[in-house]
Design a protein around this motif. Structure first.
Motif, mmCIF file in Angstrom:
data_model
loop_
_atom_site.group_PDB
_atom_site.id
_atom_site.type_symbol
_atom_site.label_atom_id
_atom_site.label_comp_id
_atom_site.label_asym_id
_atom_site.label_seq_id
_atom_site.Cartn_x
_atom_site.Cartn_y
_atom_site.Cartn_z
ATOM 1 N N ARG A 83 0.859 -1.188 0.000
ATOM 2 C CA ARG A 83 0.000 0.000 0.000
ATOM 3 C C ARG A 83 0.896 1.241 0.000
ATOM 4 N NH1 ARG A 83 -4.171 2.484 4.443
ATOM 5 N NH2 ARG A 83 -5.478 3.563 2.927
ATOM 6 N N GLU A 100 -1.952 -4.444 0.229
ATOM 7 C CA GLU A 100 -3.265 -4.473 -0.398
ATOM 8 C C GLU A 100 -3.406 -5.831 -1.062
ATOM 9 O OE1 GLU A 100 -3.813 0.271 -1.485
ATOM 10 O OE2 GLU A 100 -3.458 -1.168 -3.088
ATOM 11 N N TRP A 202 -8.583 -3.800 -5.201
ATOM 12 C CA TRP A 202 -7.460 -3.953 -4.283
ATOM 13 C C TRP A 202 -7.941 -3.434 -2.932
ATOM 14 C CZ3 TRP A 202 -2.990 -6.427 -5.448
ATOM 15 C CH2 TRP A 202 -2.703 -6.629 -6.802
ATOM 16 N N VAL A 204 -7.272 -2.876 1.288
ATOM 17 C CA VAL A 204 -6.274 -2.794 2.355
ATOM 18 C C VAL A 204 -6.357 -4.057 3.212
ATOM 19 C CG1 VAL A 204 -5.493 -1.518 4.382
ATOM 20 C CG2 VAL A 204 -6.413 -0.291 2.410
#
Length: 230
Positions: A83, A100, A202, A204
């Motif tokens: 990320r 991610e 995508w 987290v």
């Protein structure tokens, strides 16, 4: 302090999802099986006849919603990238890099899942994975899997499991280290976007991620492998 650094010991010693009282997609209820009665070696009530599930009793005999008796094979790719901030720097939390992960929400489902699932006999990619990838990228994705790292192989605690049928999966970590990774850009360009009821994103990665509980366990293993925040 003795338990610090030993997260394995804090987790249940036997399958949990495979003993959910209400069997998924049905009105069938399992026979309640307490933790101490799960192992086949332990004597149990008459309704809990011996089966073949390697992890013990589930409270339900038969095949359930699975394709076959015995092991039902699956493949779960865990596709990750770091990320990043807008300037490209990797975001950290508690000093650890954040990830991610690629997740999908399939039609008629209200939960997000890893882009994998059941493997049909002779198939090398699950149908659910083929669904999100354009056909021309299938061979390239198989190459990514060959270069990936296996994080789990074997029994998967799944709510569809029964005494006589269960899921066994191979989970493979496919991680893109570089922000401008050519293969990652190719993957993004070949993600299927034509089905309006199929959502891909995508997400987290942390322990609050809204995913199936058994998929979260695979994410925990990938996070540990990469030394990332979870």
């Amino acid at each position: 302090m003795e338990l610090e650094g030993k997260p394995e010991e804090s987790r249940p010693p036997c399958h949990v999802l495979a003993r959910n009282l209400l069997y998924p997609g049905s009105h069938t209820r399992r026979f309640p099986v307490p933790d101490e009665k799960v192992p086949w070696e332990v004597r149990a009530p008459p309704r809990c006849h011996p089966g073949r599930n390697p992890m013990g009793r589930t409270g339900l005999r038969g095949r359930g919603r699975l394709h076959c008796f015995g092991p039902n094979h699956a493949l779960h790719p865990v596709v990750t990238r770091w990320r990043r901030n807008l300037d490209g720097s990797i975001i950290r939390k508690s000093l650890k890099k954040m990830l991610e992960v690629l997740v999908a929400q399939y039609p008629l489902s209200d939960v997000w899942a890893l882009p994998g699932g059941s493997l049909e006999p002779g198939e090398t990619l699950p149908l659910k994975l083929k669904w999100i990838l354009r056909r021309e990228f299938w061979p390239q994705f198989q190459n990514l899997l060959k270069q990936g790292t296996e994080v789990h192989k074997g029994y998967l605690d799944d709510p569809r499991n029964t005494d006589n049928a269960w899921v066994e999966t191979v989970a493979i970590s496919v991680h893109f280290e570089a922000q401008n990774d050519v293969e990652m850009k190719r993957l993004n360009s070949f993600l299927q976007g034509c089905d309006p009821e199929l959502c891909i994103r995508w997400q987290v990665l942390d322990k609050r991620i809204p995913l199936h509980a058994n998929h979260k366990e695979l994410l925990r293993k990938v996070s540990a492998l990469l030394g990332a925040y979870y």
